[in-house]
Design a protein around this motif. Structure first.
Motif, PDB file in Angstrom:
ATOM      1  N   SER A   1       1.117  -1.234   0.018  1.00 38.26           N
ATOM      2  CA  SER A   1      -0.022  -0.055   0.039  1.00 38.26           C
ATOM      3  C   SER A   1       0.831   1.262  -0.074  1.00 38.26           C
ATOM      4  O   SER A   1       0.378   2.132   0.674  1.00 38.26           O
ATOM      5  CB  SER A   1      -1.063   0.202   1.367  1.00 38.26           C
ATOM      6  N   LYS A   2       2.064   1.232  -0.569  1.00 40.20           N
ATOM      7  CA  LYS A   2       2.898   2.456  -0.783  1.00 40.20           C
ATOM      8  C   LYS A   2       3.298   2.606  -2.161  1.00 40.20           C
ATOM      9  O   LYS A   2       3.936   1.686  -2.787  1.00 40.20           O
ATOM     10  CB  LYS A   2       4.207   2.385   0.327  1.00 40.20           C
ATOM     11  N   LEU A   3       3.146   3.677  -2.682  1.00 39.31           N
ATOM     12  CA  LEU A   3       3.646   4.069  -3.946  1.00 39.31           C
ATOM     13  C   LEU A   3       4.965   4.818  -3.848  1.00 39.31           C
ATOM     14  O   LEU A   3       4.950   5.688  -3.030  1.00 39.31           O
ATOM     15  CB  LEU A   3       2.487   4.991  -4.500  1.00 39.31           C
ATOM     16  N   VAL A   4       6.083   4.288  -4.284  1.00 35.52           N
ATOM     17  CA  VAL A   4       7.391   4.934  -4.149  1.00 35.52           C
ATOM     18  C   VAL A   4       7.838   5.332  -5.527  1.00 35.52           C
ATOM     19  O   VAL A   4       7.784   4.526  -6.632  1.00 35.52           O
ATOM     20  CB  VAL A   4       8.036   3.875  -3.741  1.00 35.52           C
ATOM     21  N   ILE A   5       8.119   6.679  -5.540  1.00 36.65           N
ATOM     22  CA  ILE A   5       8.448   7.001  -7.042  1.00 36.65           C
ATOM     23  C   ILE A   5       9.949   7.752  -6.915  1.00 36.65           C
ATOM     24  O   ILE A   5      10.276   8.524  -6.041  1.00 36.65           O
ATOM     25  CB  ILE A   5       7.482   8.296  -7.465  1.00 36.65           C
ATOM     26  N   SER A   6      10.848   7.211  -7.712  1.00 37.77           N
ATOM     27  CA  SER A   6      12.209   7.592  -7.703  1.00 37.77           C
ATOM     28  C   SER A   6      12.306   8.620  -8.968  1.00 37.77           C
ATOM     29  O   SER A   6      11.803   8.357 -10.038  1.00 37.77           O
ATOM     30  CB  SER A   6      13.007   6.524  -8.113  1.00 37.77           C
ATOM     31  N   CYS A   7      12.810   9.773  -8.628  1.00 35.10           N
ATOM     32  CA  CYS A   7      13.135  10.912  -9.548  1.00 35.10           C
ATOM     33  C   CYS A   7      14.554  11.162  -9.738  1.00 35.10           C
ATOM     34  O   CYS A   7      15.332  10.911  -8.804  1.00 35.10           O
ATOM     35  CB  CYS A   7      12.387  12.105  -9.260  1.00 35.10           C
ATOM     36  N   SER A   8      14.832  11.806 -10.812  1.00 36.56           N
ATOM     37  CA  SER A   8      16.165  12.036 -11.091  1.00 36.56           C
ATOM     38  C   SER A   8      16.122  13.511 -11.743  1.00 36.56           C
ATOM     39  O   SER A   8      15.759  13.714 -12.760  1.00 36.56           O
ATOM     40  CB  SER A   8      16.899  11.195 -12.066  1.00 36.56           C
ATOM     41  N   GLY A   9      16.505  14.281 -10.940  1.00 33.29           N
ATOM     42  CA  GLY A   9      16.792  15.749 -11.103  1.00 33.29           C
ATOM     43  C   GLY A   9      15.345  16.395 -11.218  1.00 33.29           C
ATOM     44  O   GLY A   9      14.446  15.927 -10.659  1.00 33.29           O
ATOM     45  N   GLY A  10      15.313  17.651 -11.560  1.00 32.96           N
ATOM     46  CA  GLY A  10      13.742  18.233 -11.963  1.00 32.96           C
ATOM     47  C   GLY A  10      13.503  19.018 -10.769  1.00 32.96           C
ATOM     48  O   GLY A  10      14.030  18.771  -9.640  1.00 32.96           O
ATOM     49  N   LYS A  11      12.285  19.672 -10.881  1.00 30.81           N
ATOM     50  CA  LYS A  11      11.744  20.612  -9.657  1.00 30.81           C
ATOM     51  C   LYS A  11      10.362  20.079  -9.699  1.00 30.81           C
ATOM     52  O   LYS A  11       9.635  20.018 -10.756  1.00 30.81           O
ATOM     53  CB  LYS A  11      11.959  22.113  -9.713  1.00 30.81           C
ATOM     54  N   HIS A  12       9.692  20.337  -8.758  1.00 26.31           N
ATOM     55  CA  HIS A  12       8.246  20.200  -8.520  1.00 26.31           C
ATOM     56  C   HIS A  12       7.637  18.713  -8.825  1.00 26.31           C
ATOM     57  O   HIS A  12       6.726  18.543  -9.086  1.00 26.31           O
ATOM     58  CB  HIS A  12       7.483  21.381  -9.478  1.00 26.31           C
ATOM     59  N   ASN A  13       8.511  17.783  -8.582  1.00 29.69           N
ATOM     60  CA  ASN A  13       8.290  16.501  -8.961  1.00 29.69           C
ATOM     61  C   ASN A  13       6.855  16.005  -8.051  1.00 29.69           C
ATOM     62  O   ASN A  13       5.947  15.226  -8.693  1.00 29.69           O
ATOM     63  CB  ASN A  13       9.327  15.524  -8.677  1.00 29.69           C
ATOM     64  N   LEU A  14       6.911  16.204  -6.765  1.00 27.86           N
ATOM     65  CA  LEU A  14       5.724  15.870  -5.955  1.00 27.86           C
ATOM     66  C   LEU A  14       4.454  16.587  -6.378  1.00 27.86           C
ATOM     67  O   LEU A  14       3.583  15.931  -6.378  1.00 27.86           O
ATOM     68  CB  LEU A  14       6.284  16.439  -4.634  1.00 27.86           C
ATOM     69  N   THR A  15       4.421  17.737  -6.680  1.00 27.16           N
ATOM     70  CA  THR A  15       3.215  18.467  -7.293  1.00 27.16           C
ATOM     71  C   THR A  15       2.848  17.717  -8.568  1.00 27.16           C
ATOM     72  O   THR A  15       1.362  17.752  -8.643  1.00 27.16           O
ATOM     73  CB  THR A  15       3.615  19.986  -7.511  1.00 27.16           C
ATOM     74  N   ARG A  16       3.690  17.365  -9.263  1.00 27.78           N
ATOM     75  CA  ARG A  16       2.951  16.672 -10.577  1.00 27.78           C
ATOM     76  C   ARG A  16       2.248  15.406 -10.252  1.00 27.78           C
ATOM     77  O   ARG A  16       1.311  14.918 -10.845  1.00 27.78           O
ATOM     78  CB  ARG A  16       4.147  16.546 -11.513  1.00 27.78           C
ATOM     79  N   VAL A  17       3.091  14.719  -9.259  1.00 30.55           N
ATOM     80  CA  VAL A  17       2.558  13.303  -8.963  1.00 30.55           C
ATOM     81  C   VAL A  17       1.274  13.542  -8.120  1.00 30.55           C
ATOM     82  O   VAL A  17       0.088  13.120  -8.615  1.00 30.55           O
ATOM     83  CB  VAL A  17       3.521  12.633  -8.086  1.00 30.55           C
ATOM     84  N   LEU A  18       1.080  14.617  -7.139  1.00 32.05           N
ATOM     85  CA  LEU A  18       0.096  14.807  -6.571  1.00 32.05           C
ATOM     86  C   LEU A  18      -1.345  15.113  -7.334  1.00 32.05           C
ATOM     87  O   LEU A  18      -2.470  14.954  -7.294  1.00 32.05           O
ATOM     88  CB  LEU A  18       0.370  15.744  -5.465  1.00 32.05           C
TER      89      LEU A  18
END
Lengths: 316, 377
Positions: A262-279
């Motif tokens: 029940s956990k969604l784990v997202i790995s990002c490489s660089g960039g800004k506002h990654n969390l905002t885009r996912v939400l």
């Protein structure tokens, strides 16, 4: 230019068919707190034992303070303080006597030794326990005594081999603060551990070991820059339809999406506002979710990415 | 450096409970147990030499009275005679004050109330006297000119029929051997302190060994200091053990007690060196080494007859060389020589053997321990 305190060149150590150290090289500069990080069995303790000339090795050279280290290099040994993984004290001697015994192997002048012993007792906070026998001490206090026995003679090079194993958090913090203080007082420190948080907290430079090899070396920032991951976003969510998962995977800078327990784990490489885009994706599809948090990469991520496995066992 | 290590070795040693139990408490407890067990036999022996008995002279018998007077005036009389009438004698017998009543009439009679060793001896005495009296009477009748000579001869035979003549002024009593064996066993237990020396000085045996090897103290110095400390501790324990047996338990070591001390001390030092050697020979855990060492010393004690008396004799017949290199056998042999032999030749040979074995063990231990690096830690 800073002097090399320790120089290990192409060290090879075999136990039968098992290669414990595979052409391992290392240079440690004066004034560093150098961390040797790796899982159990990676070769950290073997490196330390070879460094101290306790272990015979098959190939390579070891220099300490610019001189070749041998079992009879008493002038070099005089400047080294060792805190072993296993507590090494006399059960039948008191706290004071134990520290005085080991300090006496390095310092023959009685007055100077007495002063050093008192300072070591104060340094590890065992003032109220000087007449206690080791068996009456808690695990944390025993570790502190172990450290006091190794540093009482004020060595220039201090080697600590997993000194915080089985130590309560309060004692662990005290030990780590103490190591930093020793370093501030001029000692070069070699610190081995499989606790990445400790290494991150106190070490100025780190070598990551696996299967007897050095897989990476640098400051913690340098190590983190070596890997792709810059941010890990974790969202507690009950279900994740496949199309949403595909949509998140397609977002800019996202290179890995996992959904487990029940956990969604997202790995990002660089960039800004990654969390905002996912939400935004989740809200647009009206999916309810619980706790949301993001983490910067850890040394465990570094190790995971370099070796393909976790630094610590789950039970650790 | 040497004195610093020696000081702490001694401090550590005197506070190590295991060592104190095996080297001090064990001989005290076992020695006391031996004394209690064998002391009763000694006490009974003393009682046998003075068995209380009442003599009822129903008719006057001057010859018998003379014999009794002779017995009572001996250095170690075995009869304590009370002359009484029949009623008084029976009263004494009923009250347990005497072991029997000898009635002197035409011939001797014996009345006892119960069976036992004292009663058996009284019976034997009465029978012997009766027999010898008859021989004397016959001799007087057949050769009156030799009557006095025959009577004197028979009387001396009655008072002391058999005398053991020791070769030395030591105590050849079989029970003393148990105490000698006890001392030998304590000497062998010194191996435990010897093993501690290797455990705390070899990096591949303990964390303490690793820490000591990281220090600038030369290995030769640390091992020598630790060994000296162990020798001192073991010597003190041996001195206390022998002193406790001799002066507290009053075990009779004869006039050679002063020589028991050096034999015990040298035996103890040999025990320490034995432990030092065994501790050095292999890379095993402390528990395993302790088990191996205890088993080895028990086996050597067993083979030297410290537990089964006649085994040493069997080995002496089948493999005599073994008793000369078995440390436990050499220690017990030294005491045996001291006790039995009149001169000191064999005793000195045994002391020299102990010294040689000690030196060999220490040298071998040093050769093995002097390794500077280990294959594994």
């Amino acid at each position: 230019m800073e002097k090399n305190v320790v120089k290990i060149n192409e060290l090879v150590k075999r136990y039968g068919d098992l290669i414990a150290l595979d052409h391992f090289s290392l240079e440690i500069k004066e004034g560093e707190v150098f961390g040797l990080l790796g899982p159990n069995g990676s070769g950290k303790t073997t490196t330390i034992n070879c460094l101290l000339s306790l272990l015979a090795y098959d190939k390579g050279d070891i220099e300490i303070f610019g001189k070749k280290m041998t079992p009879v290099s008493y002038d070099i040994k005089k400047e080294i303080g060792v805190i072993m993984q296993n507590v090494a004290v006399f059960e039948e001697l008191t706290v004071y006597e134990n520290i005085d015994y080991f300090c006496g192997l390095y310092i023959t002048d009685k007055a100077k030794r007495k002063q050093c012993v008192e300072e070591a007792i104060k340094f590890v906070g065992l003032e109220d326990f000087r007449k206690f026998y080791p068996k009456k001490l808690s695990g944390g206090l025993l570790r502190r005594l172990n450290i006091a026995c190794g540093i009482a003679h004020k060595p220039k090079l201090i080697i600590l081999d997993e000194p915080t194993v089985a130590v309560d958090p309060q004692s662990r913090n005290r030990i780590l603060e103490g190591i930093q203080e020793l370093n501030r007082n001029g000692a070069t420190v070699i610190y081995t551990s499989h606790y990445m948080e400790e290494v991150e907290q106190i070490c100025t430079r780190i070598a990551i070991m696996d299967k007897g090899r050095k897989v990476a070396e640098g400051t913690k920032d340098e190590l983190k820059r070596m890997i792709k991951n810059t941010e890990t976003i974790t969202i507690e969510i009950l279900e994740l339809p496949d199309d949403i998962r595909r949509e998140i995977s397609g977002l800019p800078h996202v290179y890995d999406v996992r959904f487990e327990d029940s956990k969604l784990v997202i790995s990002c490489s660089g960039g800004k506002h990654n969390l905002t885009r996912v939400l935004d994706v989740l809200q647009k599809r009206e999916l309810s979710f619980g706790r949301v948090y993001t983490e910067l990469p850890t040394l465990n991520d570094v190790f995971l990415e370099i070796t393909g496995k976790a630094l610590r066992d789950k039970e650790d | 450096m040497f004195l610093h290590i020696l000081k702490y070795e001694l401090k550590n040693g005197v506070r190590t409970k295991d060592l104190i139990i095996w080297l001090m408490v064990f001989p005290i407890v076992l020695g006391t147990f031996f004394k209690i067990a064998f002391g009763s036999v000694y006490n009974k022996t003393e009682k046998f030499s003075a068995i209380p008995v009442a003599v009822v002279e129903e008719t006057e018998n001057p010859a018998f009275r003379q014999v009794l007077n002779g017995i009572e005036s001996a250095d170690e009389p075995f009869l304590k005679v009370t002359y009484a009438d029949r009623a008084k004698a029976e009263e004494l017998l009923d009250s347990g004050d005497i072991e029997g009543i000898i009635s002197s009439a035409d011939k001797l009679g014996l009345t006892v109330k119960q069976k036992g060793l004292s009663q058996t001896m009284l019976k034997s005495f009465v029978e012997q006297y009766t027999l010898r009296e008859k021989i004397a009477m016959d001799a007087i009748q057949t050769s009156p000119e030799k009557a006095q000579e025959i009577i004197s001869s028979l009387m001396s035979g009655t008072v002391s029929s058999c005398r053991e003549i020791p070769l030395t002024q030591g105590n050849p009593d079989m029970y003393i051997q148990y105490f000698y064996n006890l001392i030998a066993m304590v000497a062998m237990f010194g191996c435990m302190t010897g093993m501690h020396v290797t455990m705390q000085n070899q990096a591949n045996l303990s964390a303490l060994g690793a820490r000591n090897n990281c220090s600038p103290a030369p290995k030769l110095v640390t091992i020598l200091a630790c060994l000296t400390g162990s020798f001192i501790l073991q010597t003190v324990c041996m001195l206390l053990c022998v002193t406790f047996l001799a002066f507290v338990l009053k075990v009779d070591f004869g006039d050679r007690l002063p020589l028991v001390y050096p034999a015990a001390i040298l035996g103890g030092i040999m025990g320490v060196s034995f432990g030092f050697f065994v501790g050095s020979v292999s890379h095993m855990s402390q528990k395993t080494k302790t088990a191996v060492l205890m088993s080895a010393s028990m086996l050597l004690c067993f083979l030297s007859g410290l537990m089964v008396g006649d085994l040493k004799g069997t080995i002496a017949q089948k493999a005599p060389w073994f008793n000369n290199i078995n440390p436990a056998a050499v220690v017990s042999d030294s005491f045996y020589c001291l006790n039995i032999d009149e001169d000191y030749t064999r005793f000195i040979t045994k002391l020299i053997t102990m010294a040689v074995i000690t030196v060999v063990f220490i040298m071998l231990g040093f050769i093995i321990s002097r390794r500077k690096k280990y294959a594994s830690v």
